[in-house]
Design a protein around this motif. Sequence first.
Motif, PDB file in Angstrom:
ATOM      1  N   TYR A   1       0.828  -1.209   0.000  1.00  0.00           N
ATOM      2  CA  TYR A   1       0.000   0.000   0.000  1.00  0.00           C
ATOM      3  C   TYR A   1       0.862   1.258   0.000  1.00  0.00           C
ATOM      4  CZ  TYR A   1      -3.815   3.154   1.234  1.00  0.00           C
ATOM      5  OH  TYR A   1      -4.739   4.165   1.224  1.00  0.00           O
ATOM      6  N   HIS A   2       1.940   1.237   0.758  1.00  0.00           N
ATOM      7  CA  HIS A   2       2.819   2.410   0.856  1.00  0.00           C
ATOM      8  C   HIS A   2       4.182   1.930   1.338  1.00  0.00           C
ATOM      9  CE1 HIS A   2       3.920   6.592   1.253  1.00  0.00           C
ATOM     10  NE2 HIS A   2       4.267   6.414   2.514  1.00  0.00           N
ATOM     11  N   LYS A   3       5.229   2.722   1.020  1.00  0.00           N
ATOM     12  CA  LYS A   3       6.583   2.340   1.419  1.00  0.00           C
ATOM     13  C   LYS A   3       7.396   3.567   1.811  1.00  0.00           C
ATOM     14  CE  LYS A   3       9.657   1.222  -1.749  1.00  0.00           C
ATOM     15  NZ  LYS A   3      10.342   0.447  -2.815  1.00  0.00           N
ATOM     16  N   ARG A   4       8.231   3.396   2.869  1.00  0.00           N
ATOM     17  CA  ARG A   4       9.226   4.413   3.245  1.00  0.00           C
ATOM     18  C   ARG A   4      10.587   3.733   3.277  1.00  0.00           C
ATOM     19  NH1 ARG A   4       9.102   6.979   8.438  1.00  0.00           N
ATOM     20  NH2 ARG A   4       7.957   5.180   9.229  1.00  0.00           N
ATOM     21  N   ASP A   5      11.504   4.260   2.491  1.00  0.00           N
ATOM     22  CA  ASP A   5      12.855   3.686   2.397  1.00  0.00           C
ATOM     23  C   ASP A   5      13.838   4.635   3.066  1.00  0.00           C
ATOM     24  OD1 ASP A   5      15.264   2.562   1.746  1.00  0.00           O
ATOM     25  OD2 ASP A   5      14.757   2.194  -0.353  1.00  0.00           O
ATOM     26  N   LEU A   6      14.376   4.198   4.206  1.00  0.00           N
ATOM     27  CA  LEU A   6      15.336   5.002   4.959  1.00  0.00           C
ATOM     28  C   LEU A   6      16.760   4.461   4.795  1.00  0.00           C
ATOM     29  CD1 LEU A   6      13.298   5.551   8.254  1.00  0.00           C
ATOM     30  CD2 LEU A   6      13.318   6.931   6.167  1.00  0.00           C
ATOM     31  N   THR A   7      17.041   3.932   3.648  1.00  0.00           N
ATOM     32  CA  THR A   7      18.350   3.397   3.251  1.00  0.00           C
ATOM     33  C   THR A   7      18.687   2.071   3.926  1.00  0.00           C
ATOM     34  OG1 THR A   7      19.142   5.651   2.864  1.00  0.00           O
ATOM     35  CG2 THR A   7      20.798   3.897   2.919  1.00  0.00           C
ATOM     36  N   LYS A   8      18.782   2.091   5.252  1.00  0.00           N
ATOM     37  CA  LYS A   8      19.110   0.847   5.959  1.00  0.00           C
ATOM     38  C   LYS A   8      17.888   0.214   6.631  1.00  0.00           C
ATOM     39  CE  LYS A   8      23.933   2.005   6.866  1.00  0.00           C
ATOM     40  NZ  LYS A   8      25.016   2.100   7.889  1.00  0.00           N
ATOM     41  N   LEU A   9      16.763   0.894   6.484  1.00  0.00           N
ATOM     42  CA  LEU A   9      15.515   0.421   7.086  1.00  0.00           C
ATOM     43  C   LEU A   9      14.376   0.742   6.116  1.00  0.00           C
ATOM     44  CD1 LEU A   9      14.928  -0.904   9.874  1.00  0.00           C
ATOM     45  CD2 LEU A   9      14.226   1.364  10.678  1.00  0.00           C
ATOM     46  N   VAL A  10      13.578  -0.257   5.786  1.00  0.00           N
ATOM     47  CA  VAL A  10      12.446  -0.049   4.885  1.00  0.00           C
ATOM     48  C   VAL A  10      11.154  -0.415   5.620  1.00  0.00           C
ATOM     49  CG1 VAL A  10      11.371  -0.667   2.688  1.00  0.00           C
ATOM     50  CG2 VAL A  10      13.861  -0.574   2.866  1.00  0.00           C
ATOM     51  N   PHE A  11      10.190   0.498   5.549  1.00  0.00           N
ATOM     52  CA  PHE A  11       8.879   0.259   6.161  1.00  0.00           C
ATOM     53  C   PHE A  11       7.868  -0.009   5.039  1.00  0.00           C
ATOM     54  CE2 PHE A  11      11.141   2.972   9.155  1.00  0.00           C
ATOM     55  CZ  PHE A  11      10.958   2.290  10.349  1.00  0.00           C
ATOM     56  N   LEU A  12       7.329  -1.199   5.045  1.00  0.00           N
ATOM     57  CA  LEU A  12       6.334  -1.588   4.050  1.00  0.00           C
ATOM     58  C   LEU A  12       4.949  -1.615   4.683  1.00  0.00           C
ATOM     59  CD1 LEU A  12       8.206  -4.645   2.459  1.00  0.00           C
ATOM     60  CD2 LEU A  12       8.294  -2.254   1.718  1.00  0.00           C
ATOM     61  N   GLN A  13       4.012  -0.914   4.092  1.00  0.00           N
ATOM     62  CA  GLN A  13       2.620  -0.971   4.532  1.00  0.00           C
ATOM     63  C   GLN A  13       1.909  -2.015   3.672  1.00  0.00           C
ATOM     64  OE1 GLN A  13       1.061   0.914   7.014  1.00  0.00           O
ATOM     65  NE2 GLN A  13       3.056   1.763   7.563  1.00  0.00           N
ATOM     66  N   LEU A  14       1.592  -3.149   4.284  1.00  0.00           N
ATOM     67  CA  LEU A  14       0.955  -4.245   3.561  1.00  0.00           C
ATOM     68  C   LEU A  14      -0.544  -4.260   3.848  1.00  0.00           C
ATOM     69  CD1 LEU A  14       1.682  -6.857   1.814  1.00  0.00           C
ATOM     70  CD2 LEU A  14       1.363  -8.109   3.978  1.00  0.00           C
ATOM     71  N   ARG A  15      -1.346  -4.373   2.805  1.00  0.00           N
ATOM     72  CA  ARG A  15      -2.799  -4.506   2.972  1.00  0.00           C
ATOM     73  C   ARG A  15      -3.236  -5.867   2.440  1.00  0.00           C
ATOM     74  NH1 ARG A  15      -5.854  -4.332  -1.404  1.00  0.00           N
ATOM     75  NH2 ARG A  15      -4.889  -3.673  -3.354  1.00  0.00           N
ATOM     76  N   ASP A  16      -4.189  -6.473   3.112  1.00  0.00           N
ATOM     77  CA  ASP A  16      -4.707  -7.769   2.642  1.00  0.00           C
ATOM     78  C   ASP A  16      -6.225  -7.758   2.470  1.00  0.00           C
ATOM     79  OD1 ASP A  16      -5.697  -7.849   5.221  1.00  0.00           O
ATOM     80  OD2 ASP A  16      -4.856  -9.813   5.722  1.00  0.00           O
ATOM     81  N   GLY A  17      -6.840  -6.589   2.536  1.00  0.00           N
ATOM     82  CA  GLY A  17      -8.295  -6.482   2.416  1.00  0.00           C
ATOM     83  C   GLY A  17      -8.992  -6.407   3.751  1.00  0.00           C
ATOM     84  N   THR A  18      -8.354  -6.946   4.811  1.00  0.00           N
ATOM     85  CA  THR A  18      -8.954  -6.870   6.141  1.00  0.00           C
ATOM     86  C   THR A  18      -8.329  -5.763   6.977  1.00  0.00           C
ATOM     87  OG1 THR A  18      -7.421  -8.388   7.274  1.00  0.00           O
ATOM     88  CG2 THR A  18      -9.271  -9.373   6.066  1.00  0.00           C
ATOM     89  N   GLY A  19      -7.210  -5.229   6.522  1.00  0.00           N
ATOM     90  CA  GLY A  19      -6.523  -4.184   7.259  1.00  0.00           C
ATOM     91  C   GLY A  19      -5.164  -3.898   6.655  1.00  0.00           C
ATOM     92  N   ILE A  20      -4.425  -3.004   7.320  1.00  0.00           N
ATOM     93  CA  ILE A  20      -3.081  -2.614   6.890  1.00  0.00           C
ATOM     94  C   ILE A  20      -2.130  -2.762   8.066  1.00  0.00           C
ATOM     95  CG2 ILE A  20      -1.631  -0.730   6.041  1.00  0.00           C
ATOM     96  CD1 ILE A  20      -4.094   0.408   4.636  1.00  0.00           C
ATOM     97  N   ILE A  21      -0.970  -3.348   7.825  1.00  0.00           N
ATOM     98  CA  ILE A  21       0.023  -3.518   8.886  1.00  0.00           C
ATOM     99  C   ILE A  21       1.378  -3.029   8.393  1.00  0.00           C
ATOM    100  CG2 ILE A  21       0.641  -5.886   8.225  1.00  0.00           C
ATOM    101  CD1 ILE A  21       0.935  -6.494  11.241  1.00  0.00           C
ATOM    102  N   GLN A  22       2.145  -2.448   9.295  1.00  0.00           N
ATOM    103  CA  GLN A  22       3.497  -2.013   8.957  1.00  0.00           C
ATOM    104  C   GLN A  22       4.460  -3.191   9.112  1.00  0.00           C
ATOM    105  OE1 GLN A  22       5.472   1.975   9.595  1.00  0.00           O
ATOM    106  NE2 GLN A  22       6.219   0.901  11.409  1.00  0.00           N
ATOM    107  N   CYS A  23       5.255  -3.417   8.071  1.00  0.00           N
ATOM    108  CA  CYS A  23       6.254  -4.486   8.072  1.00  0.00           C
ATOM    109  C   CYS A  23       7.637  -3.845   8.046  1.00  0.00           C
ATOM    110  CB  CYS A  23       6.068  -5.388   6.857  1.00  0.00           C
ATOM    111  SG  CYS A  23       4.400  -6.068   6.701  1.00  0.00           S
ATOM    112  N   VAL A  24       8.436  -4.110   9.062  1.00  0.00           N
ATOM    113  CA  VAL A  24       9.738  -3.470   9.224  1.00  0.00           C
ATOM    114  C   VAL A  24      10.824  -4.391   8.674  1.00  0.00           C
ATOM    115  CG1 VAL A  24      11.337  -2.413  10.854  1.00  0.00           C
ATOM    116  CG2 VAL A  24       8.860  -2.328  11.290  1.00  0.00           C
ATOM    117  N   VAL A  25      11.594  -3.866   7.708  1.00  0.00           N
ATOM    118  CA  VAL A  25      12.670  -4.641   7.083  1.00  0.00           C
ATOM    119  C   VAL A  25      14.002  -3.967   7.403  1.00  0.00           C
ATOM    120  CG1 VAL A  25      13.466  -5.758   4.975  1.00  0.00           C
ATOM    121  CG2 VAL A  25      11.049  -5.090   5.194  1.00  0.00           C
TER     122      VAL A  25
END
Length: 434
Positions: free
Chosen positions: A26-50
């Motif tokens: 759904y959305h992404k923030r790339d902080l070079t050494k840390l990427v935050f992925l906003q994943l949606r599956d139809g029931t909600g959205i969760i932040q995934c920290v990479v």
Amino acid sequence: MTLDEPLIARIGLYEGKSVTLRGWLYHKRDLTKLVFLQLRDGTGIIQCVVGQKDVPPEVFEKAQKAGQESSLSITGKVSADPRSPIGYELHVTNIEIHQLVTDYPIGPKEHGTGFLMEHRHLWLRSSRQWAIARVRSELIKAIRDYFDWKHFTLVDAPILTGAACEGTTTLFKIDYFGEPAYLSQSGQLYGEAAAMALGRVYCFGPTFRAEKSKTRRHLMEFWMVEPEVAYLDLAGDMEMAEDFVSYLLNRVVGERRKELEVLERDIGKLERAAHRPYPKLHYDEAVELLRKKTGKDRPWGDDFGAEEETLLASEHDTPVFVHRFPSACKAFYMKRDPSSEKHSLSMDLLAPEGYGEIVGGGQREDDYETLRKRLAEHNIPEESMRWYLDLRKYGSVPHAGFGLGIERTLAWICGIPHVRETIAFPRMLEKIWP
């Protein structure tokens, strides 16, 4: 893959465990050494920290190159986080890209409504449209639950009909094996037949109006629920409509508060609108009220337009009934007031905040000879309505009902200015695609 796989809506059940979630970026923030992925599956959205240090290089590269709406399966450990809107986030250990997307046409920038409607099939993926769809789903479930609770029987009315219900000027005409037929304007007449068999019934389905209107309240195809009850008069009909609408408001606010907050809806207004009883205005009182509000001498006998409905409802936090409209502006089947032939035993329920009529109904004519006379007055061939007349020959009783439009009601509940967003694929005057 099974239906028992973890969902974002139930993510709290898996705290401290490793799970795989499948969805879309759904959305992404790339902080070079840390990427935050906003994943949606139809029931909600969760932040995934990479974290770059926490995953193999190829996994981190996938996180960096995935674009909006890429389809992903993300595996990670579920951790509680009070800063998260859902109270949890996912610490990623692996990413599988099912399809890499880099050119999704609807970005985070502002887009005009025209552009979004042309991409309606994709616009449905936005958080706003997600919230509207879930409120609509809850509203429809609440409608069915209410009538089940009140011992109604669902009866499916036909979409293809051989005669008009509301008037011939707004019919979609089709060819039915060489004979003229029409898309249904209402299931009411069939509901009346079913009510004589089952007592309390409702039909629920799409209805069609070939009305050349571009207003924010109109669609060519919309969904309507229509209860019909034997041994019910106008007073009982208004009581049923009031109880029904109040129940729907309480149910949706109670079950879909999160979605209403996404829509920035003033929930307090909906809670106040659920309070009974609702004000009731005789048509004549409504005409006089409009004269006072506008300073204009309004002619008696016409139905009310959108601006007039807004004025009539503006003094109240709850919906407002207007009853006993002039007989001349109502359908042939509406019973006339025994105390005044020029008034009908009809009613509209007007929503506050400028949303206008959400319920229309009344008591039906139950006398055989009177109904025959009404058919003649409206130039409706008696032969095409022979079956409807039969209902007044064999065990006729007083009966009443109403129709509630899903899209207008949903627009009011969600605080949406135009009904085009209240259904996944709206049909409007100049839009039948996609």
